[in-house]
Each structure stands twice: as C-alpha cells, then as structure tokens.
Design a protein around this motif. Structure first.
Motif, PDB file in Angstrom:
ATOM      1  N   GLY A 186       0.813  -1.214   0.000  1.00  0.00           N
ATOM      2  CA  GLY A 186       0.000   0.000   0.000  1.00  0.00           C
ATOM      3  C   GLY A 186       0.845   1.261   0.000  1.00  0.00           C
ATOM      4  N   MET A 187       1.948   1.248   0.728  1.00  0.00           N
ATOM      5  CA  MET A 187       2.850   2.401   0.766  1.00  0.00           C
ATOM      6  C   MET A 187       3.423   2.681  -0.610  1.00  0.00           C
ATOM      7  N   GLU A 188       3.887   1.629  -1.274  1.00  0.00           N
ATOM      8  CA  GLU A 188       4.504   1.812  -2.588  1.00  0.00           C
ATOM      9  C   GLU A 188       3.511   2.372  -3.598  1.00  0.00           C
ATOM     10  N   ALA A 189       2.231   2.035  -3.450  1.00  0.00           N
ATOM     11  CA  ALA A 189       1.212   2.510  -4.390  1.00  0.00           C
ATOM     12  C   ALA A 189       0.960   4.007  -4.265  1.00  0.00           C
ATOM     13  N   ALA A 190       1.359   4.590  -3.138  1.00  0.00           N
ATOM     14  CA  ALA A 190       1.070   6.005  -2.888  1.00  0.00           C
ATOM     15  C   ALA A 190       2.232   6.930  -3.201  1.00  0.00           C
ATOM     16  N   ILE A 191       3.406   6.358  -3.496  1.00  0.00           N
ATOM     17  CA  ILE A 191       4.607   7.191  -3.643  1.00  0.00           C
ATOM     18  C   ILE A 191       5.336   6.855  -4.936  1.00  0.00           C
ATOM     19  N   THR A 192       6.504   7.439  -5.134  1.00  0.00           N
ATOM     20  CA  THR A 192       7.327   7.134  -6.308  1.00  0.00           C
ATOM     21  C   THR A 192       8.689   6.630  -5.844  1.00  0.00           C
ATOM     22  N   LYS A 193       9.468   6.134  -6.784  1.00  0.00           N
ATOM     23  CA  LYS A 193      10.800   5.632  -6.449  1.00  0.00           C
ATOM     24  C   LYS A 193      11.758   6.759  -6.070  1.00  0.00           C
ATOM     25  N   LYS A 194      11.360   8.004  -6.312  1.00  0.00           N
ATOM     26  CA  LYS A 194      12.188   9.135  -5.882  1.00  0.00           C
ATOM     27  C   LYS A 194      12.048   9.388  -4.383  1.00  0.00           C
ATOM     28  N   ASP A 195      10.937   8.938  -3.796  1.00  0.00           N
ATOM     29  CA  ASP A 195      10.780   9.018  -2.349  1.00  0.00           C
ATOM     30  C   ASP A 195      11.645   7.942  -1.705  1.00  0.00           C
ATOM     31  N   CYS A 196      12.106   8.204  -0.485  1.00  0.00           N
ATOM     32  CA  CYS A 196      13.014   7.282   0.206  1.00  0.00           C
ATOM     33  C   CYS A 196      12.262   6.429   1.219  1.00  0.00           C
ATOM     34  N   ILE A 197      12.728   5.207   1.389  1.00  0.00           N
ATOM     35  CA  ILE A 197      12.237   4.333   2.457  1.00  0.00           C
ATOM     36  C   ILE A 197      13.447   3.768   3.191  1.00  0.00           C
ATOM     37  N   ILE A 198      13.358   3.762   4.501  1.00  0.00           N
ATOM     38  CA  ILE A 198      14.388   3.134   5.331  1.00  0.00           C
ATOM     39  C   ILE A 198      13.667   2.378   6.437  1.00  0.00           C
ATOM     40  N   THR A 199      14.125   1.183   6.758  1.00  0.00           N
ATOM     41  CA  THR A 199      13.385   0.357   7.705  1.00  0.00           C
ATOM     42  C   THR A 199      14.340  -0.413   8.610  1.00  0.00           C
ATOM     43  N   ALA A 200      13.754  -1.264   9.447  1.00  0.00           N
ATOM     44  CA  ALA A 200      14.544  -2.074  10.375  1.00  0.00           C
ATOM     45  C   ALA A 200      14.915  -3.398   9.697  1.00  0.00           C
ATOM     46  N   TYR A 201      14.999  -4.450  10.463  1.00  0.00           N
ATOM     47  CA  TYR A 201      15.527  -5.715   9.957  1.00  0.00           C
ATOM     48  C   TYR A 201      14.475  -6.616   9.316  1.00  0.00           C
TER      49      TYR A 201
END
Length: 408
Positions: A106-121
């Motif tokens: 759902g997150m990916e559907a709302a944004i573009t690849k130019k937006d950044c994602i950082i997560t845990a393990y």
C-alpha cells in the motif's frame, strides 16, 4: 466480468530477474483496466492534531489485481525463506514479514521511487516492493554473490540505492535518525520528495526516535515516521512495554494517524495523505495496526506469549491477501480459479528463483575487506595488514595462555 475479459496479450518470458512491477505488468492474468472503483476502508482513520483523510479510496481493477499478486508473491517468498532457514541454507538472524504485506504494497502505491524508504531488519518485502528481484532476495538470504548486498548483508541488510531503499538496519530504532537525515537532504535539495522511516512498536520507546522527531519538527522536514505496530516487541506485548501504546499520538506536537495496516487500500490512502502533509507542514507519524504470523525471528516459535487462537483469528478476520481477494471477487474482476492460477505462478517463480540462487557462488574471501573504506586512500591495503597482525597477536596470546595452564 471475469479477469480474462480484461487480459491483453503479454510476454511469457522468465520473470525472476525482473523487479516486482515488471513481473506484474507482463503476466496475462493481470488486468490492464483502469476504470475507477471507489472502496471504503475497513475501519475509519483515527487522527491526532490533523484532519483524517476520507475513508473512500479510489482504485481500479488493475491495481487490485496488482495488490493481490504482489502480496501473494511476498507471502510465498517468506514461507519459502522459513523452509530454507530450517534446512540451514539461511543462517544467522531472519525476521519474516508474512501478515504485514499490506503495509509494503500500500505504501509503494502512494509514492514514487524518488521518495526514500528506510526500515529495520524485517525488510525482505519492502525491498521487493521497491523493485528488488526474487533472485536478489534468496541469494542475499543464503549469502551468495547475486544478492542485493553481494551476499554480505544477509536478512537484515537489504539495500537498493537506485530505488532509494536504504535498508535494512539491525540496531533497534537506529534507522529513524538516518531517515530524518534523508529528509533533511530532500528539503535541502528542494526536490519535493519525502522519506518514510519505518520502525516497530518495540522501537517506539527509543530516545533517538524522539530526538530525531524533535529536530525534524523544528526544521519542518518531509519525514514520515511509520510505526509498524504488530503488537509484540520480540515476545513482549505492547501494553507491557508502553504506558501509552497509542503510538500515533506519541509525537505530541507532531500530527499522527492510526491506520488499519492489514488493509492495503487504507495504507495507500494514509501514505498519500502523509506525503502531501509532510511536503507542506513537516513530519507526521503513521501507526500501522498490523500483525505478524511468524515469531519475532526464526528462533522464536511465536506461541509462548500469544495463543494459537489469536493468530488463527487474525488470519480469518483480517488477512490482507484475503481482504483483497474478496474485493476482487465481489467486483467480479476475476474468478476463484484465475486467482488460484496467479498463486500457482507465484509459487513457480519463487521455486525457480531459489534454484537460481543456489547456483550463485559464495563471495570471494577478498570481499571481506571491500566496502569498508573509500577506495584509493590506501586504507584497504592497510586493514589487511592490520587484520593479519591481529591474527598473529591472538595466536601468540592463545599459545601463551596454554603454556601458563600447563605450568599451573
């Protein structure tokens, strides 16, 4: 109207090496119809210091079928990782994401690849949603050269810079200040993009999280802090660890939103809302109410601190894949058989990717010293001599200890 009525001719070439969106677009069973459909979210959004977005979400047949296939692929991938771990082909830490797929998709559907994602393990499915391939996933899990981190990162350290996915971090909560740093760079560059910094409810009490949030609010950074609340930090229930488990309110002066994290369309709506807010007003917190079916990691059976009835109840009532399946069937976008065929295709792709990953060689011993220091400064050579010197020193110490023991 069955799915076959929407289908167009498509390539039947191997999809293993293609990123997830490409896999989706080449499959016959995925509709290309984009006629708008309005769907209401499962439950209302709960807001803090902001107006909640509408429960009515616009989607279309193509997106719903893309969601179904994407989540089915993620689920099968994680189940396969479980089997590989038990067969000792994956070693070390391994945290699986099955049950939480709606957050990534759902997150990916709302944004573009130019937006950044950082997560845990717990990062495998987020990597795939950013365009990572199954071959890269299984190769990295098994420590092979074809992995996304060349086999040196393992389960907790997936990475895809060309899609602005910055990991995969093993230190609890440490990714949040890094995410706020990414948001600082985005604001400095004025490129109208945002950063989603994901963390679990177990990390929600970390001091560094509040420090990063404070400075993000002072500087109006486009940072979106996403608490993936699966209700257990390792084996500790949220109510035992947090005096206030309303994590979307934890920002106090920072707005927040509680979202059904098992509803991909609700996640999409919330992330779209959060991106618009962050670009205009600065940081916001999203609390994704989700659930993991596996234990915290592969060393945790996941049944000592919760009942099997609880897990079964969530599967039956809130499973994100089944929710999308029901939507597809209720709108007559596909038949049960066509959806089962998609799941069979996914299973084959996963099996094929595992077979290819097993053929990938292990990293060369020289790779131990790469990606540690910047090249061209002479330090990579220096570290080899340092390592050899330390090895000799440890041998001499061990030898001396043995001699002392014999004398004693």
């Amino acid at each position: 109207m069955a799915l076959s009525r929407f289908a167009s001719s498509s390539s039947r070439s191997a999809n293993i090496l293609k990123p997830l969106p490409a896999v989706i677009s080449f499959r016959r069973a995925i509709s290309s119809d984009t006629t708008p459909i309005t769907v209401e979210t499962s439950v209302p959004f709960t807001s803090h210091q902001c107006e909640a977005p509408s429960r009515s979400v616009e989607t279309n047949p193509k997106e719903l079928l893309t969601f179904f296939r994407g989540m089915a692929l993620m689920r099968r991938m994680e189940i396969a990782a479980d089997s590989l771990y038990k067969a000792k082909l994956i070693r070390g830490f391994c945290h699986l994401y099955d049950g939480q797929e709606a957050v990534a998709i759902g997150m990916e559907a709302a944004i573009t690849k130019k937006d950044c994602i950082i997560t845990a393990y717990r990062d495998h499915c987020t990597f795939v949603s950013r365009g990572g391939t199954l071959l890269e996933v299984f190769s990295e899990l098994m420590g092979r050269q074809a992995g996304c981190s060349r086999g040196k990162g393992g389960s907790m350290h997936f990475y895809k810079k060309d899609s602005n996915f910055y990991g995969g971090h093993g230190i609890v909560g440490a990714q949040v200040p890094l995410g706020c740093g990414l948001a600082f760079a985005q604001k400095y560059s004025k490129d109208e993009t945002v950063t989603f910094a994901l963390y679990g409810d177990g990390a929600a009490n970390q001091g560094q999280l509040f420090e990063a949030l404070n400075i993000s609010a002072l500087w109006d950074l486009p940072a979106i802090l996403v608490c993936e609340n699966n209700h257990y930090g390792m084996g500790t229930a949220e109510w035992r660890a947090a005096k206030s488990p309303a994590y979307y309110k934890r920002g106090d002066y920072v707005p927040g939103l509680k979202v059904d994290g098992m509803d991909a369309l609700a996640v999409k709506q919330a992330c779209k809302f959060a991106k618009e807010h962050a670009l205009k007003n600065g940081p916001i917190i999203l609390e994704m109410d989700t659930y993991r079916y596996h234990g915290h990691s592969m060393s945790d059976p996941g049944s000592t601190y919760r009942t099997r009835d609880e897990i079964t109840g969530v599967r039956q009532e809130r499973d994100p894949i089944e929710r999308i399946r029901k939507l597809i069937l209720s709108h007559d976008l596909a038949t049960e058989k066509e959806l089962k065929d998609i799941e069979k295709q996914v299973r084959k792709e996963v099996d094929d990717a595992i077979a290819q990953a097993k053929e990938s060689p292990m990293p060369e011993p020289s790779e131990l010293f790469t990606n540690v220091y910047a090249k061209g400064l002479g330090v990579e050579v220096g570290i080899i001599y340092t390592w050899l010197s330390l090895s000799v020193l440890m041998f001499l110490i061990s030898f001396s200890c043995i001699q002392c023991c014999r004398i004693c």
